[in-house]
Scaffold this motif. Structure first.
Motif, PDB file in Angstrom:
ATOM      1  N   ILE A  71     -26.717   0.166 -29.509  1.00 52.99           N
ATOM      2  CA  ILE A  71     -27.480   1.002 -30.405  1.00 52.99           C
ATOM      3  C   ILE A  71     -27.784   2.083 -30.540  1.00 52.99           C
ATOM      4  CG2 ILE A  71     -29.702   0.514 -31.865  1.00 52.99           C
ATOM      5  CD1 ILE A  71     -29.397  -2.711 -30.778  1.00 52.99           C
ATOM      6  N   LEU A  72     -28.512   2.646 -29.190  1.00 50.50           N
ATOM      7  CA  LEU A  72     -29.283   3.974 -28.859  1.00 50.50           C
ATOM      8  C   LEU A  72     -27.998   5.635 -28.781  1.00 50.50           C
ATOM      9  CD1 LEU A  72     -31.440   3.116 -25.967  1.00 50.50           C
ATOM     10  CD2 LEU A  72     -31.763   3.338 -28.412  1.00 50.50           C
ATOM     11  N   VAL A  73     -26.835   4.452 -29.002  1.00 48.90           N
ATOM     12  CA  VAL A  73     -26.184   5.175 -28.928  1.00 48.90           C
ATOM     13  C   VAL A  73     -25.222   5.430 -30.428  1.00 48.90           C
ATOM     14  CG1 VAL A  73     -23.238   6.599 -28.138  1.00 48.90           C
ATOM     15  CG2 VAL A  73     -25.248   5.497 -25.594  1.00 48.90           C
ATOM     16  N   TYR A  74     -24.916   5.018 -31.317  1.00 50.07           N
ATOM     17  CA  TYR A  74     -24.530   5.106 -32.241  1.00 50.07           C
ATOM     18  C   TYR A  74     -25.540   5.544 -32.682  1.00 50.07           C
ATOM     19  CZ  TYR A  74     -21.380   1.535 -31.698  1.00 50.07           C
ATOM     20  OH  TYR A  74     -19.961   0.599 -31.162  1.00 50.07           O
ATOM     21  N   ALA A  75     -27.041   5.121 -33.175  1.00 49.72           N
ATOM     22  CA  ALA A  75     -28.323   6.163 -34.022  1.00 49.72           C
ATOM     23  C   ALA A  75     -28.380   7.578 -33.309  1.00 49.72           C
ATOM     24  CB  ALA A  75     -28.969   4.903 -33.150  1.00 49.72           C
ATOM     25  N   GLY A  76     -27.585   7.867 -32.326  1.00 47.65           N
ATOM     26  CA  GLY A  76     -27.519   8.848 -31.846  1.00 47.65           C
ATOM     27  C   GLY A  76     -26.824  10.052 -32.464  1.00 47.65           C
ATOM     28  N   GLY A  77     -25.937   9.146 -32.144  1.00 47.98           N
ATOM     29  CA  GLY A  77     -24.357   9.749 -32.660  1.00 47.98           C
ATOM     30  C   GLY A  77     -24.244  10.201 -34.455  1.00 47.98           C
ATOM     31  N   SER A  78     -25.380   9.504 -34.960  1.00 52.76           N
ATOM     32  CA  SER A  78     -25.158   9.383 -37.103  1.00 52.76           C
ATOM     33  C   SER A  78     -26.162  10.604 -36.991  1.00 52.76           C
ATOM     34  CB  SER A  78     -25.928   7.897 -37.567  1.00 52.76           C
ATOM     35  OG  SER A  78     -27.264   7.765 -36.789  1.00 52.76           O
ATOM     36  N   ILE A  79     -26.991  11.373 -36.048  1.00 48.96           N
ATOM     37  CA  ILE A  79     -28.377  11.831 -36.400  1.00 48.96           C
ATOM     38  C   ILE A  79     -27.844  13.313 -37.081  1.00 48.96           C
ATOM     39  CG2 ILE A  79     -30.430  13.062 -35.668  1.00 48.96           C
ATOM     40  CD1 ILE A  79     -30.761  11.606 -33.846  1.00 48.96           C
ATOM     41  N   PRO A  80     -26.449  13.800 -36.462  1.00 47.76           N
ATOM     42  CA  PRO A  80     -26.215  15.020 -37.649  1.00 47.76           C
ATOM     43  C   PRO A  80     -25.552  15.307 -38.435  1.00 47.76           C
ATOM     44  CG  PRO A  80     -25.084  15.016 -35.280  1.00 47.76           C
ATOM     45  CD  PRO A  80     -25.599  13.422 -35.087  1.00 47.76           C
ATOM     46  N   PHE A  81     -24.873  14.435 -39.198  1.00 43.94           N
ATOM     47  CA  PHE A  81     -23.942  14.218 -39.542  1.00 43.94           C
ATOM     48  C   PHE A  81     -25.062  14.012 -40.857  1.00 43.94           C
ATOM     49  CE2 PHE A  81     -21.829  11.151 -43.492  1.00 43.94           C
ATOM     50  CZ  PHE A  81     -21.497  12.847 -44.351  1.00 43.94           C
TER      51      PHE A  81
END
Length: 294
Positions: free
Chosen positions: A159-169
């Motif tokens: 969850i933490l990795v998915y959430a962090g990866g969605s921030i830039p776009f």
């Protein structure tokens, strides 16, 4: 010697009859392309649905008009596998990622759109550059980081990795939408004594429902069938997601129950389909808003 254009041919091409023929031809081509695209998209869907009801263990013999249909593969899916556990794990990851990602993306986008602070431009450029690199390039570093944080084989690690990866776009997309909203509404609210939190909750959020819905749906779908990263992080049977469980169902020399796999794949698509049907109005508005104001 230059030849004069045939006035009769030019007049015919400009006549209403000639224009009507061109319009009909263009319409025919458009419909032909749409029909071919629809067939290419729907063919594998229909094939896998019929395969889930087809007797036997293979879907290679599936026809569009099977002689008999059975639901035993759906029964076996729940009785002989841990499908419900996989489904629960995947649903938990998708829902929590949707909530956390939406909160992070919207908060970051509002801050970058409405506030001026040191490092603002540099932060935007960093997020823009991060989008240029494929996500699998950082998997080794992420794996080591999760290992040090004791988050391997943990759903919260996903969850933490998915959430962090969605921030830039997501931040760039929502920031573009916020930039298109008139600042006069916020200025009027500030004159009335409203705080930044009140302005965001009572003014910005109601105006941004289509964009928020679009971001939330994207963040829900993202981890739903992600296989590569989940396969790297999840190690135990109790934390398997749908992608890992279904993959292992048809891999190996002894795992060849493709019809049960087809039944599981059909059930996987149900939440996403229902989500799109219920929220398609907001999703379309969010897409149009992002295109116009991004």
């Amino acid at each position: 010697m230059k030849t004069q254009p045939n006035s009769t041919t030019a007049a015919a091409s400009k006549s209403p009859f000639g224009q009507l023929i061109k319009q009909k031809l263009l319409l025919f081509i458009i419909y032909a392309i749409l029909i071919i695209t629809a067939i290419a998209v729907l063919y594998p869907v229909i094939w896998i649905i019929l395969g889930s009801f087809n007797p036997g263990d293979t879907i290679n013999a599936t026809t569009y008009l099977p002689e008999s249909l059975t639901i035993k593969h759906y029964v076996n899916l729940f009785n002989t596998t841990n499908y419900l556990i996989w489904y629960k794990n995947t649903l938990f990851v998708a829902v929590m990622n949707m909530i956390l990602s939406t909160v992070l993306v919207v908060s970051a986008a509002y801050a970058f759109s409405r506030f001026r602070f040191p490092g603002r431009k540099q932060g935007l450029m960093v997020m823009l550059v991060l989008q240029m690199f494929p996500s699998f390039m950082g998997m080794i570093a992420i794996y080591i980081l999760l290992l040090q944080l004791n988050l391997l084989d943990n759903l919260w690690g996903l969850i933490l990795v998915y959430a962090g990866g969605s921030i830039p776009f997501g931040t760039w997309l929502v920031k573009g939408y916020f930039d298109g909203l008139p600042r006069s509404l916020e200025e009027a609210a500030k004159i009335d004594g409203a705080s930044h939190t009140t302005i965001f909750v009572r003014i910005m959020m109601p105006l941004s429902v289509p964009m928020f819905t679009f971001i939330a749906v994207n963040n829900f779908i993202g981890p739903w069938m992600d296989f590569i990263f989940a396969r790297l992080v999840i190690l135990s049977d109790r934390n398997k997601t749908l992608a890992i469980g279904l993959f292992e169902m048809i891999t190996g020399r002894t795992n060849n129950d493709f019809t049960t796999f087809a039944a599981g794949a059909v059930l996987v698509a149900i939440p996403i389909t229902l989500l799109f049907l219920m929220l398609q109005k907001y999703i379309i508005e969010g897409l149009k808003a992002g295109a116009n104001k991004g």
